[in-house]
Design a protein around this motif. Structure first.
Motif, mmCIF file in Angstrom:
data_model
loop_
_atom_site.group_PDB
_atom_site.id
_atom_site.type_symbol
_atom_site.label_atom_id
_atom_site.label_comp_id
_atom_site.label_asym_id
_atom_site.label_seq_id
_atom_site.Cartn_x
_atom_site.Cartn_y
_atom_site.Cartn_z
ATOM 1 N N TYR A 29 14.847 58.441 31.417
ATOM 2 C CA TYR A 29 15.908 57.852 30.586
ATOM 3 C C TYR A 29 16.636 56.750 31.362
ATOM 4 O O TYR A 29 16.858 55.654 30.830
ATOM 5 N N GLU A 30 16.977 57.028 32.620
ATOM 6 C CA GLU A 30 17.662 56.029 33.460
ATOM 7 C C GLU A 30 16.787 54.780 33.622
ATOM 8 O O GLU A 30 17.260 53.660 33.548
ATOM 9 N N HIS B 66 15.276 66.597 17.386
ATOM 10 C CA HIS B 66 16.666 66.997 17.671
ATOM 11 C C HIS B 66 16.815 68.505 17.510
ATOM 12 O O HIS B 66 17.495 69.162 18.293
ATOM 13 N N GLU C 110 19.138 61.119 21.981
ATOM 14 C CA GLU C 110 18.461 60.130 21.138
ATOM 15 C C GLU C 110 17.189 59.618 21.818
ATOM 16 O O GLU C 110 16.203 59.290 21.153
ATOM 17 N N LEU D 174 15.284 62.987 32.727
ATOM 18 C CA LEU D 174 16.520 62.199 32.872
ATOM 19 C C LEU D 174 16.264 60.938 33.697
ATOM 20 O O LEU D 174 16.857 59.885 33.435
ATOM 21 N N ASP E 54 21.299 67.789 24.269
ATOM 22 C CA ASP E 54 21.389 66.975 25.476
ATOM 23 C C ASP E 54 20.072 66.289 25.843
ATOM 24 O O ASP E 54 19.943 65.729 26.932
ATOM 25 N N GLY E 55 19.099 66.356 24.948
ATOM 26 C CA GLY E 55 17.802 65.725 25.239
ATOM 27 C C GLY E 55 16.865 66.641 26.011
ATOM 28 O O GLY E 55 15.721 66.284 26.248
ATOM 29 N N THR F 70 21.161 55.271 23.313
ATOM 30 C CA THR F 70 22.465 55.869 22.969
ATOM 31 C C THR F 70 22.846 56.996 23.931
ATOM 32 O O THR F 70 23.944 57.046 24.451
ATOM 33 N N ASN F 71 21.940 57.926 24.137
ATOM 34 C CA ASN F 71 22.168 59.054 25.060
ATOM 35 C C ASN F 71 20.825 59.780 25.250
ATOM 36 O O ASN F 71 19.851 59.491 24.539
ATOM 37 N N PRO F 72 20.716 60.728 26.187
ATOM 38 C CA PRO F 72 19.431 61.401 26.414
ATOM 39 C C PRO F 72 18.889 62.116 25.170
ATOM 40 O O PRO F 72 17.674 62.208 24.982
#
Ligand SMILES: [Zn+2]
Length: 260
Positions: free
Chosen positions: A190-191, A158, A215, A187, A168-169, A211-213
């Motif tokens: 991630y999707e 992080h 994480e 990304l 934002d990953g 959870t989000n990019p």
């Protein structure tokens, strides 16, 4: 003048590495066993600088020892072993609790009412602030290098992500990475992960990654270092992206040690 002195000190610590007593604690971290001798030596130097420059503070009755400093610092430094870095420059303090700690925060509901939230955590990374760790989790995460769960890797990943001021990953990328579409490919991975999860396909890492990019990047980083061979086999595209970012190939290191 101070910068010059700072650079001289750093060079000395990098050259000297860790004392024999401090090196003893590295043997508690199996993830380091695969490192070739030159990398291991460099890691010792980075770990020394980290320990000298960061402030470790015990919370909730936790006392800080050399063991705690070395085990946390060495894991944090493995992530930056081959990166251009300034030792997580925005992290000045590492707060260490004995175990799970509670962190209170507030949330404003859509109707304007502010609700008190309290969650129990094993680790936190605050943008522009400290890293907070539960010592038992930081230690166990290091002792078990094959379960893909490592709080120190997670929180310091992080911190790498936050280096450009946004969580934002997507950590700061080199021009080369930008040119080769690292951001879009990450990304897309991630999707794909979200789709696989929804379809009930088996995953090699924790659903928390959904959870989000940000994480996803932190959780995938844990797996990259701890389950490298498995990740390379099951998630080859994601593995290749992390290999490009970290400039390390832990799967190859593992295979070299196993003679495969
Ligand atoms: Zn996280």
């Amino acid at each position: 003048m101070f910068r010059w002195l700072h650079r001289i000190r750093r060079k000395r610590f990098l050259r000297e590495g860790l004392s024999e007593e401090s090196c003893y604690w590295l043997d508690f971290l199996p993830v380091l066993f695969d490192l070739p001798a030159a990398d291991r030596k460099r890691l010792e130097g980075l770990t020394r600088v980290f320990i000298e420059e960061k402030h470790f503070e015990g919370c909730g009755g936790q006392l800080i020892s050399d063991k705690i400093r070395v085990i946390i610092a060495a894991q944090a430094c493995l992530l930056i072993l081959n990166l251009h870095h300034d030792f997580y420059q925005r992290v000045r303090t590492i707060l260490v609790y004995p175990s799970t700690f509670k962190h209170g925060s507030t949330w404003r509901r859509p109707d304007g009412i502010v609700v008190d939230l309290e969650s129990a955590n094993l680790g936190e990374a605050w943008p522009g602030g400290p890293v907070i760790l539960a010592w038992d989790a930081a230690y166990q995460g290091g002792r078990n290098a094959n379960d893909g769960q490592n709080t120190v890797f997670h929180e310091f990943a992080h911190k790498l992500d936050m280096l450009d001021g946004v969580t934002d990953g997507i950590p700061p990328l080199t021009q080369d990475h930008e040119k080769n579409g690292w951001r879009a490919a990450f990304l897309a991975a991630y999707e794909q992960y979200l789709q696989n999860l929804q379809a009930g396909r088996p995953q090699i890492f924790d659903a928390y990654a959904a959870t989000n990019p940000a994480e996803f990047f932190a959780t995938a980083s844990e797996c990259f270092f701890e389950l490298a061979v498995k990740m390379e086999a099951h998630e080859p595209r994601l593995y290749a992206l992390l290999e490009k970012f970290y400039r390390q190939d832990p799967a190859r290191r593992s295979r070299a040690v196993l003679g495969q």
